[in-house]
Design a protein around this motif. Structure first.
Motif, PDB file in Angstrom:
ATOM      1  N   ASN A  37       0.885  -1.247   0.293  1.00  0.00           N
ATOM      2  CA  ASN A  37      -0.009   0.005  -0.199  1.00  0.00           C
ATOM      3  C   ASN A  37       0.970   1.327  -0.108  1.00  0.00           C
ATOM      4  O   ASN A  37       1.417   1.584   0.994  1.00  0.00           O
ATOM      5  N   SER A  40       0.641   3.935   2.518  1.00  0.00           N
ATOM      6  CA  SER A  40       0.943   3.955   3.868  1.00  0.00           C
ATOM      7  C   SER A  40       2.318   4.538   4.031  1.00  0.00           C
ATOM      8  O   SER A  40       2.989   4.578   5.143  1.00  0.00           O
ATOM      9  N   SER A 177       5.677  -0.715   0.206  1.00  0.00           N
ATOM     10  CA  SER A 177       4.911   0.161   1.204  1.00  0.00           C
ATOM     11  C   SER A 177       6.158   0.597   2.030  1.00  0.00           C
ATOM     12  O   SER A 177       6.121   0.724   3.278  1.00  0.00           O
TER      13      SER A 177
END
Length: 727
Positions: A37, A40, A177
């Motif tokens: 992600n 994040s 991420s």
């Protein structure tokens, strides 16, 4: 474990995937079983006194060569001095620079360790951030290396990184991420409170305070910072997302960090034409204000209200693709979300101070939420809808575009034929309407996409993203056909067209392939057995010139440039300016009578807009860029004076990287050498502004010096009107 990481080949003339193996602490960019992600990584933007910073290109950088519009080889010595000077300034200011990287070398610089790879620097120095101070042709590899080493924050300042390099970088960023990218084409990120600068912001403009800044324009952010200083507010943090087509961090991302920052009490947002970032920011602001009991005040400015449709206004991303909102649509969206709109960065300080004190800001050039717009031209322009294809290309003069390579229609259609894409030669056989079908980039998702519309108008268009690595194999062809208004049987006919366009887009590094598809008739049997088929009637390709100018790729596309008919005098002047690192665009308004000379693309766009608000009419857009030397100023005057409409010249300089006294000397030199008869108004603020104003005042020449924008604009309008009446 070993991870197989996609790399970009920089072999001259090619752009092919290659792979290297690196130790990635048990992580693989391509393991779909692991959820990644990129959002994040937002927290990595929270820099401060704790942030450990390294420089890539620490000792031999040519990172400012993009500012000087020279070749990296010619500028290597100057780049080395600039990189070292930048590091010394940042260290003296308080930035915790712990060392740097220079490929293949190890040693010491400025008393700090120099390591041969970013991975080695991560192991030894444990940095939180890296500043990539290299030129565009080196930047892609440097960003890749930082991602592979999992540096938490990567700040890339170089402009003119090829678009397809960035598409590949984003395809990797989305699968991890660990790392957050700021830039490319960014002035950097700076925490005034935490005394941490990763970039080249002018430090005299920044002092600890209460205002957070998030900006696409470097120069506008510097003037905004200076305005907050004059108002006694100072700044908490300034996030320069940059002017690239596909920035790694957006305005919305910056807003989210600033509203969470305990030192930030109010926010200045600086946007411009191109993309949907400001619309997304407005949507975010509306939700934030609806959910927050005491939301932080937000004021905003949008550059490019009076930009020429289809032209690239200085920044790499400052142009509008079909289907994207106009600058005025962005203004209206931000107002509706609750932001106060201003028309000049010098107003940020007073406006935000009033908002923090609980009063309603007012005055010229200020438009609080819910109030009538202050802009004079606002009600006469199409602000409520995206630009259509025709509008987006209405005034295009592609020979002088930095990013676009102009091809004749026959050449463009030949490129399609070579890939087996059906092209209709006999327009008399058309059996239905023309429909828009294009391949371009979706700036919001940082993906390539198909744009489809059942007509030639992009207003009814819809975007269909696809993963860069799949070349459209994941596209929903039935849904695209349905949106085009085609029947279900047309999918087979549509497939080779879309596939061929995507291949051309990818292989030849286009930023836009815009076509109109039509239904034609054909005889497959030779027995008058006619069947309906799809074909392309016309094509408007835009290829990324940076692929050639920065990386030496796509020479075959360069060779296809249209060399005839001979360019107009206007095009000749614009092309000559580009060769000298100056962006000069003659504005089409026949009543334009004020020549403008400005340092910085964002400030140049805003100068044209703010002059219009004051009742004036600019004749041109001119950005001297970072190469604003005395000689450049003289050359800029020569360019402006080629336009017979010009009755007054307005020099609007904010001294950041460009020193106010140097510009003033350039103005005096140019006025004397060119024996100018046109009056000149000079507004100098920022670094060395007092010395610059003194030089103008004591020159003994008919020059008019101001530090206040409104006073300077009023004088320029007055002198231009007098010159017009005399002529």
């Amino acid at each position: 474990m070993l991870s197989r990481v996609p790399r970009i080949s920089r072999a001259k003339g090619t752009l092919l995937p290659r792979y290297s193996y690196s130790l990635a602490a048990g992580r693989s960019f391509h393991n779909t079983a692991i959820v990644r992600n990129y959002d994040s990584t937002l927290k990595n933007l929270k820099i401060g006194s704790h942030t450990r910073v390294i420089f890539q290109g620490f000792t031999g950088s040519v990172f400012l060569s993009f500012l000087y519009a020279e070749t990296p080889v010619d500028n290597a010595i100057q780049g080395d001095r600039q990189a070292t000077a930048n590091a010394k300034e940042s260290i003296a200011w308080g930035t915790n620079i712990v060392g740097g990287v220079r490929p293949g070398r190890e040693g010491e610089h400025l008393g700090l360790p120099v390591l041969p790879t970013v991975r080695k620097a991560m192991e030894v120095l444990k940095p939180d951030a890296t500043g990539i101070y290299v030129a565009a042709h080196q930047a892609t590899a440097a960003i890749e290396e930082a991602i592979e080493a999992e540096v938490p924050l990567i700040v890339a300042v170089a402009e003119h990184i090829p678009l397809h390099d960035l598409l590949r970088i984003h395809s990797v960023l989305k699968t991890q991420s660990a790392s957050r990218l700021v830039g490319a084409n960014s002035p950097g990120i700076i925490s005034s409170v935490g005394k941490c600068r990763i970039g080249f912001q002018p430090l005299p403009c920044f002092e600890p305070g209460r205002i957070g800044i998030v900006a696409r324009s470097g120069t506008l952010s510097y003037e905004t910072a200076a305005s907050t200083l004059r108002s006694g507010l100072g700044q908490s943090m300034s996030i320069g997302v940059g002017g690239d087509v596909l920035p790694g961090t957006t305005l919305k991302d910056g807003l989210q960090i600033l509203v969470e920052d305990k030192d930030t009490e109010a926010i200045a947002l600086i946007g411009e034409i191109g993309g949907d970032a400001e619309i997304e920011a407005a949507d975010w602001i509306m939700v934030y204000r609806s959910r927050t009991e005491k939301p932080k005040p937000i004021a905003a400015i949008i550059g490019g209200i009076n930009a020429v449709p289809g032209r690239i206004m200085g920044h790499a991303g400052a142009f509008t693709l079909p289907g994207e909102p106009s600058a005025l649509a962005k203004v209206e969206a931000l107002k509706a979300a609750g932001a106060t709109i201003i028309n000049h960065p010098s107003r940020f300080g007073p406006v935000l101070k009033a908002m923090l004190e609980g009063s309603k800001p007012s005055g010229g050039g200020v438009s609080p939420p819910g109030s009538p717009n202050q802009r004079r031209g606002m009600h006469t322009m199409a602000a409520h809808r995206p630009l259509s294809t025709r509008e987006a290309f209405r005034h295009v003069k592609p020979r002088t575009q930095k990013r676009s390579i102009y091809l004749t229609q026959s050449t463009a259609l030949d490129l399609l034929r070579q890939r087996g894409i059906p092209v209709i030669d006999d327009l008399d056989s058309l059996t239905g309407p023309r429909r828009l079908l294009a391949v371009t980039v979706n700036r919001s998702t940082r993906n390539p996409c198909i744009i489809a519309s059942p007509s030639t108008d992009a207003v009814a268009s819809k975007k269909f993203d696809f993963d860069y690595g799949t070349r459209g194999q994941d596209l929903p062809l039935p849904a695209i056909a349905a949106h085009l208004g085609l029947d279900a049987n047309s999918t087979d006919s549509l497939r080779p067209i879309i596939s061929g366009l995507i291949d051309l887009f990818t292989e030849k590094e286009a930023f836009l392939l815009s076509t109109h598809i039509v239904s034609s008739t054909r005889d497959d049997s030779g027995n008058n057995n006619e069947q309906s088929a799809l074909a392309i009637a016309d094509a408007h390709p835009g290829f990324d010139d940076a692929a050639f100018s920065s990386s030496g790729r796509q020479s075959d596309i360069q060779a296809l440039r249209d060399a005839s008919p001979s360019p107009s005098a206007e095009e000749t002047h614009e092309a000559a300016a580009a060769r000298e690192g100056i962006v000069y665009i003659r504005l089409p308004d026949p009543r334009g009578n004020i020549g403008t000379l400005v340092n910085g693309a964002g400030l140049a766009m805003n100068t044209v807009d703010a002059l219009a608000d004051a009742g004036g009419r600019a004749a041109n857009f001119l950005d001297t860029g970072g190469k604003a030397t005395s000689e450049t100023v003289k050359r800029s005057f020569e360019l402006v004076l080629t336009d017979a409409r010009v009755k007054c010249i307005f020099v609007n300089i904010f001294g950041g990287l460009t020193l106010g006294d140097m510009i003033a000397r350039g103005v005096v030199l140019a006025f004397r050498d060119l024996r100018m008869s046109v009056p000149v108004v000079v507004r100098i603020r920022g670094t060395n502004e007092q010395e610059g104003q003194r030089i103008i005042a004591e020159s003994g020449l008919p020059l008019f010096a101001f530090d206040d924008f409104d006073e300077a604009a009023a004088k320029a309008i007055e002198l231009a009107s007098e010159g017009l009446s005399e002529s």
